[in-house]
Design a protein around this motif. Structure first.
Motif, PDB file in Angstrom:
ATOM      1  N   LEU A 158      61.860  18.854 -26.464  1.00 47.59           N
ATOM      2  CA  LEU A 158      63.043  19.622 -26.833  1.00 47.59           C
ATOM      3  C   LEU A 158      63.669  19.049 -28.104  1.00 47.59           C
ATOM      4  CD1 LEU A 158      64.686  20.019 -23.311  1.00 47.59           C
ATOM      5  CD2 LEU A 158      63.470  21.780 -24.597  1.00 47.59           C
ATOM      6  N   ALA A 159      64.089  19.955 -28.981  1.00 42.63           N
ATOM      7  CA  ALA A 159      64.709  19.509 -30.231  1.00 42.63           C
ATOM      8  C   ALA A 159      66.092  18.922 -29.991  1.00 42.63           C
ATOM      9  CB  ALA A 159      64.802  20.692 -31.203  1.00 42.63           C
ATOM     10  N   ALA A 160      66.736  19.352 -28.921  1.00 43.92           N
ATOM     11  CA  ALA A 160      68.076  18.864 -28.614  1.00 43.92           C
ATOM     12  C   ALA A 160      68.036  17.395 -28.194  1.00 43.92           C
ATOM     13  CB  ALA A 160      68.688  19.702 -27.498  1.00 43.92           C
ATOM     14  N   PRO A 161      69.070  16.650 -28.530  1.00 45.08           N
ATOM     15  CA  PRO A 161      69.107  15.240 -28.105  1.00 45.08           C
ATOM     16  C   PRO A 161      69.266  15.139 -26.595  1.00 45.08           C
ATOM     17  CG  PRO A 161      71.200  15.895 -29.099  1.00 45.08           C
ATOM     18  CD  PRO A 161      70.249  17.026 -29.337  1.00 45.08           C
ATOM     19  N   ALA A 162      68.847  14.028 -26.043  1.00 52.61           N
ATOM     20  CA  ALA A 162      68.974  13.803 -24.603  1.00 52.61           C
ATOM     21  C   ALA A 162      70.451  13.828 -24.212  1.00 52.61           C
ATOM     22  CB  ALA A 162      68.352  12.471 -24.222  1.00 52.61           C
ATOM     23  N   PRO A 163      70.789  14.502 -23.119  1.00 54.23           N
ATOM     24  CA  PRO A 163      72.194  14.577 -22.708  1.00 54.23           C
ATOM     25  C   PRO A 163      72.687  13.281 -22.088  1.00 54.23           C
ATOM     26  CG  PRO A 163      70.807  15.673 -21.102  1.00 54.23           C
ATOM     27  CD  PRO A 163      69.903  15.260 -22.234  1.00 54.23           C
ATOM     28  N   ALA A 164      73.986  13.218 -21.885  1.00 51.30           N
ATOM     29  CA  ALA A 164      74.571  12.055 -21.225  1.00 51.30           C
ATOM     30  C   ALA A 164      74.001  11.919 -19.819  1.00 51.30           C
ATOM     31  CB  ALA A 164      76.092  12.219 -21.155  1.00 51.30           C
ATOM     32  N   GLY A 165      73.845  10.703 -19.384  1.00 51.17           N
ATOM     33  CA  GLY A 165      73.366  10.448 -18.025  1.00 51.17           C
ATOM     34  C   GLY A 165      71.871  10.290 -17.912  1.00 51.17           C
ATOM     35  N   ILE A 166      71.154  10.484 -19.018  1.00 50.53           N
ATOM     36  CA  ILE A 166      69.690  10.432 -18.955  1.00 50.53           C
ATOM     37  C   ILE A 166      69.201   9.037 -18.555  1.00 50.53           C
ATOM     38  CG2 ILE A 166      69.271   9.818 -21.377  1.00 50.53           C
ATOM     39  CD1 ILE A 166      67.360  12.529 -19.470  1.00 50.53           C
ATOM     40  N   ALA A 247      71.035  16.253 -17.218  1.00 51.35           N
ATOM     41  CA  ALA A 247      70.217  15.054 -17.438  1.00 51.35           C
ATOM     42  C   ALA A 247      68.895  15.163 -16.681  1.00 51.35           C
ATOM     43  CB  ALA A 247      70.988  13.807 -17.007  1.00 51.35           C
ATOM     44  N   LEU A 248      68.955  15.617 -15.441  1.00 54.50           N
ATOM     45  CA  LEU A 248      67.738  15.796 -14.650  1.00 54.50           C
ATOM     46  C   LEU A 248      66.839  16.869 -15.259  1.00 54.50           C
ATOM     47  CD1 LEU A 248      69.421  15.647 -11.131  1.00 54.50           C
ATOM     48  CD2 LEU A 248      67.564  14.131 -11.856  1.00 54.50           C
ATOM     49  N   LEU A 249      67.453  17.986 -15.662  1.00 52.05           N
ATOM     50  CA  LEU A 249      66.671  19.091 -16.220  1.00 52.05           C
ATOM     51  C   LEU A 249      66.014  18.684 -17.540  1.00 52.05           C
ATOM     52  CD1 LEU A 249      65.808  22.063 -16.055  1.00 52.05           C
ATOM     53  CD2 LEU A 249      67.973  22.670 -17.161  1.00 52.05           C
ATOM     54  N   TRP A 250      66.744  17.993 -18.393  1.00 52.02           N
ATOM     55  CA  TRP A 250      66.183  17.560 -19.680  1.00 52.02           C
ATOM     56  C   TRP A 250      64.983  16.638 -19.452  1.00 52.02           C
ATOM     57  CZ3 TRP A 250      64.839  13.468 -22.656  1.00 52.02           C
ATOM     58  CH2 TRP A 250      64.723  13.674 -24.034  1.00 52.02           C
ATOM     59  N   ARG A 251      65.124  15.680 -18.530  1.00 50.05           N
ATOM     60  CA  ARG A 251      64.031  14.752 -18.251  1.00 50.05           C
ATOM     61  C   ARG A 251      62.821  15.497 -17.674  1.00 50.05           C
ATOM     62  NH1 ARG A 251      63.700   9.299 -17.220  1.00 50.05           N
ATOM     63  NH2 ARG A 251      65.104   9.135 -19.001  1.00 50.05           N
ATOM     64  N   ALA A 252      63.079  16.476 -16.801  1.00 42.24           N
ATOM     65  CA  ALA A 252      61.984  17.267 -16.229  1.00 42.24           C
ATOM     66  C   ALA A 252      61.245  18.039 -17.315  1.00 42.24           C
ATOM     67  CB  ALA A 252      62.522  18.219 -15.168  1.00 42.24           C
TER      68      ALA A 252
END
Length: 311
Positions: A158-166, A247-252
């Motif tokens: 993903l081009a977006a930066p990792a969200p808080a809590g990652i 955070a969970l969705l981004w990591r997934a």
């Protein structure tokens, strides 16, 4: 007079016919109603994963509808859990509609739930008014609505930066199963340790489970996903809030680079949905959680799935 239909459990030789039925039923409905039949591919082979997984989890609980000649014209997956009976995909052959087959299969599952003294739960398409009407007639009460979001994850992530809590998200291990189950029960009022242990053992299908922990080490979210080539989908999962859910969705998604997949997000989680849009997700369908006895005070952000299904 209509042909007699027998309702029986699934057997080992049924694997291929069940897969063919699921593929044919889904392609027919989605193409005839939504022009989206191509979403399910041109082969039934990926759908063998459904009987494989459900029979590995709960042998003998699947209901099949058969003609006198032995042809399978309907299937209803279900599984009993500590707090409820969960209903998975219900499908009938396109040329077997209007004969009450789906209603009879569902009635058998509801009879089982009644004997067990447990509510039944499912997630159904809001675009399929026939099934929605069937379930509400049988006593299911609609609850939370979900947006089916289709996303293609770039090969580079993903081009977006990792969200808080990652930083608080990691891969779950078997010892996390009771903690994950406790957390879901406090948030959603349901419990299903068997599913989480099945995912983490990873013996049938291909699964990954992420867990998020708060600063004090307590679980504040989890997210399971199927990473099998036949069925790549995110869920089930629950998070304490939208920040944890993101955070969970981004990591997934970061672990599914180069893949196109669907996940369900609660319509009410507006920040989560808007962020998913910014990542490139788009709506393809709507679903609704239904239960014969909705849990009062359910909270948190829920990611449902279609296998094994629990709203």
């Amino acid at each position: 007079m209509s042909e007699h239909i027998d309702f029986t459990a699934l057997t080992a030789p049924d694997r291929e016919p069940i897969a063919r039925l699921l593929h044919r039923a889904l392609v027919h409905w989605y193409e005839s109603r939504l022009g989206q039949g191509s979403r399910f591919g041109g082969s039934h082979e990926p759908f063998t994963l459904f009987p494989d997984v459900y029979e590995a989890l709960d042998p003998g609980e699947c209901v099949t509808a058969r003609t006198a000649s032995g042809e399978i014209v309907g299937v209803c997956f279900s599984h009993e859990r500590e707090t409820h009976v969960s209903v998975g995909i219900v499908a009938t052959a396109p040329d077997a509609g209007g004969r009450g087959i789906a209603k009879k299969m569902m009635s058998l599952v509801l009879d089982k739930a009644k004997r067990l003294g447990k509510p039944a739960r499912l997630v159904s398409s809001l675009l399929n008014l026939d099934s929605f009407s069937l379930y509400t007639r049988l006593g299911f009460v609609p609850g939370a609505m979900y947006q089916d979001l289709l996303i293609t994850v770039p090969e580079t992530g993903l081009a977006a930066p990792a969200p808080a809590g990652i930083a608080h998200v990691r891969d779950a291990v078997l010892a996390d199963v009771p903690r994950i189950s406790d957390f879901e029960q406090t948030q959603q009022g349901i419990r299903r340790e068997k599913d989480f242990a099945f995912f983490i053992r990873n013996e049938v299908g291909a699964w990954r489970v992420l867990v998020s922990e708060a600063a004090d080490g307590s679980v504040n979210g989890f997210l399971a996903m199927s990473v099998h080539p036949s069925f790549t989908m995110i869920g089930p999962g629950v998070a304490i809030d939208e920040e944890t859910a993101l955070a969970l969705l981004w990591r997934a998604l970061d672990g599914l680079r180069g893949q196109t997949l669907v996940f369900l997000a609660p319509c009410a989680a507006s920040a989560l949905v808007r962020t998913a849009y910014s990542w490139g997700a788009r709506n393809v369908e709507l679903h609704v959680a239904q239960s014969t006895a909705p849990v009062a005070g359910a909270k948190g952000i829920v990611f449902p799935t279609f296998m094994p299904e629990t709203a």
